[in-house]
Design a protein around this motif. Structure first.
Motif, PDB file in Angstrom:
ATOM      1  N   THR A  68     -17.234 -17.402 -12.792  1.00 13.27           N
ATOM      2  CA  THR A  68     -17.406 -16.516 -11.635  1.00 13.27           C
ATOM      3  C   THR A  68     -17.001 -15.088 -11.991  1.00 13.27           C
ATOM      4  O   THR A  68     -17.732 -14.130 -11.690  1.00 13.27           O
ATOM      5  CB  THR A  68     -16.576 -17.025 -10.444  1.00 13.27           C
ATOM      6  N   ALA A 101     -19.553 -13.558 -14.290  1.00  9.89           N
ATOM      7  CA  ALA A 101     -20.772 -13.199 -13.549  1.00  9.89           C
ATOM      8  C   ALA A 101     -20.580 -11.895 -12.781  1.00  9.89           C
ATOM      9  O   ALA A 101     -21.489 -11.050 -12.731  1.00  9.89           O
ATOM     10  CB  ALA A 101     -21.161 -14.331 -12.597  1.00  9.89           C
ATOM     11  N   ILE A 102     -19.409 -11.700 -12.200  1.00  9.41           N
ATOM     12  CA  ILE A 102     -19.116 -10.457 -11.476  1.00  9.41           C
ATOM     13  C   ILE A 102     -19.189  -9.270 -12.430  1.00  9.41           C
ATOM     14  O   ILE A 102     -19.807  -8.243 -12.124  1.00  9.41           O
ATOM     15  CB  ILE A 102     -17.735 -10.539 -10.788  1.00  9.41           C
ATOM     16  N   GLU A 103     -18.569  -9.405 -13.594  1.00  6.48           N
ATOM     17  CA  GLU A 103     -18.580  -8.307 -14.566  1.00  6.48           C
ATOM     18  C   GLU A 103     -19.985  -8.062 -15.115  1.00  6.48           C
ATOM     19  O   GLU A 103     -20.373  -6.912 -15.347  1.00  6.48           O
ATOM     20  CB  GLU A 103     -17.583  -8.572 -15.699  1.00  6.48           C
ATOM     21  N   MET A 104     -20.753  -9.116 -15.303  1.00  2.00           N
ATOM     22  CA  MET A 104     -22.121  -8.939 -15.794  1.00  2.00           C
ATOM     23  C   MET A 104     -22.994  -8.255 -14.745  1.00  2.00           C
ATOM     24  O   MET A 104     -23.876  -7.469 -15.087  1.00  2.00           O
ATOM     25  CB  MET A 104     -22.714 -10.272 -16.244  1.00  2.00           C
ATOM     26  N   ASP A 105     -22.748  -8.546 -13.467  1.00  2.00           N
ATOM     27  CA  ASP A 105     -23.456  -7.820 -12.404  1.00  2.00           C
ATOM     28  C   ASP A 105     -23.098  -6.326 -12.455  1.00  2.00           C
ATOM     29  O   ASP A 105     -23.971  -5.469 -12.327  1.00  2.00           O
ATOM     30  CB  ASP A 105     -23.108  -8.386 -11.024  1.00  2.00           C
ATOM     31  N   LYS A 106     -21.810  -6.033 -12.652  1.00  2.58           N
ATOM     32  CA  LYS A 106     -21.378  -4.633 -12.766  1.00  2.58           C
ATOM     33  C   LYS A 106     -22.043  -3.972 -13.972  1.00  2.58           C
ATOM     34  O   LYS A 106     -22.474  -2.816 -13.899  1.00  2.58           O
ATOM     35  CB  LYS A 106     -19.854  -4.550 -12.910  1.00  2.58           C
ATOM     36  N   TYR A 107     -22.120  -4.710 -15.078  1.00  2.00           N
ATOM     37  CA  TYR A 107     -22.778  -4.192 -16.285  1.00  2.00           C
ATOM     38  C   TYR A 107     -24.222  -3.802 -15.982  1.00  2.00           C
ATOM     39  O   TYR A 107     -24.659  -2.699 -16.311  1.00  2.00           O
ATOM     40  CB  TYR A 107     -22.711  -5.234 -17.404  1.00  2.00           C
ATOM     41  N   ARG A 108     -24.963  -4.693 -15.344  1.00  2.00           N
ATOM     42  CA  ARG A 108     -26.380  -4.421 -15.053  1.00  2.00           C
ATOM     43  C   ARG A 108     -26.526  -3.225 -14.108  1.00  2.00           C
ATOM     44  O   ARG A 108     -27.424  -2.394 -14.285  1.00  2.00           O
ATOM     45  CB  ARG A 108     -27.052  -5.668 -14.487  1.00  2.00           C
ATOM     46  N   ILE A 109     -25.659  -3.125 -13.120  1.00  2.00           N
ATOM     47  CA  ILE A 109     -25.709  -1.988 -12.191  1.00  2.00           C
ATOM     48  C   ILE A 109     -25.433  -0.685 -12.939  1.00  2.00           C
ATOM     49  O   ILE A 109     -26.166   0.297 -12.792  1.00  2.00           O
ATOM     50  CB  ILE A 109     -24.714  -2.193 -11.027  1.00  2.00           C
ATOM     51  N   GLN A 115     -24.281 -10.181 -25.979  1.00  2.00           N
ATOM     52  CA  GLN A 115     -24.682  -9.167 -24.996  1.00  2.00           C
ATOM     53  C   GLN A 115     -24.270  -7.776 -25.475  1.00  2.00           C
ATOM     54  O   GLN A 115     -25.041  -6.817 -25.351  1.00  2.00           O
ATOM     55  CB  GLN A 115     -24.061  -9.469 -23.635  1.00  2.00           C
TER      56      GLN A 115
END
Length: 125
Positions: A11, A14-22, A56
């Protein structure tokens, strides 16, 4: 490793990867790297996610044509299995080529709180 700690880590990753994509989409390179570093810190105790975090980072560095970082990530991809087998993973290490792959670093306070005691024990081994 217990299932709850792995789910908690997934979890957080996933939060950090969402931040990365943003951040990547907004051309915020520093923010994108910071999110990848934080994902790496959480992923370290778990072989698959740890390896994936370096993959990544390597892909991002390649897209940026940052050859020093690409080389550093390829080196770290080779080290992940050895570190996992020997349980010699430097706590808090951000995983970037600009820091030693063997240097322990402070875990950001908010991540330290978010990592469950089970995850912390996995990191300490």
């Amino acid at each position: 490793m217990n299932l709850a700690s792995r789910q908690n880590a997934q979890t957080l990753i996933a939060i950090e990867m969402d931040k990365y994509r943003i951040c990547q989409g907004a051309a915020d390179l520093d923010g994108a790297w910071r999110a990848l570093e934080r994902a790496h810190i959480v992923a370290q105790p778990f072989f698959g996610p740890h390896w994936a975090s370096h993959w990544q980072m390597a892909g991002f560095a390649l897209a940026l044509q940052d050859w020093r970082e690409v080389a550093g990530q390829l080196f770290r991809l080779a080290l992940v299995p050895l570190g996992s087998l020997t349980s010699r993973l430097p706590e808090g290490n951000t995983g970037r080529a600009r820091v030693s792959a063997f240097k322990p670093m402070p875990v950001p306070a908010d991540l330290a709180v978010a990592i469950s005691p089970g995850d912390k024990q996995e990191q300490d081994r």
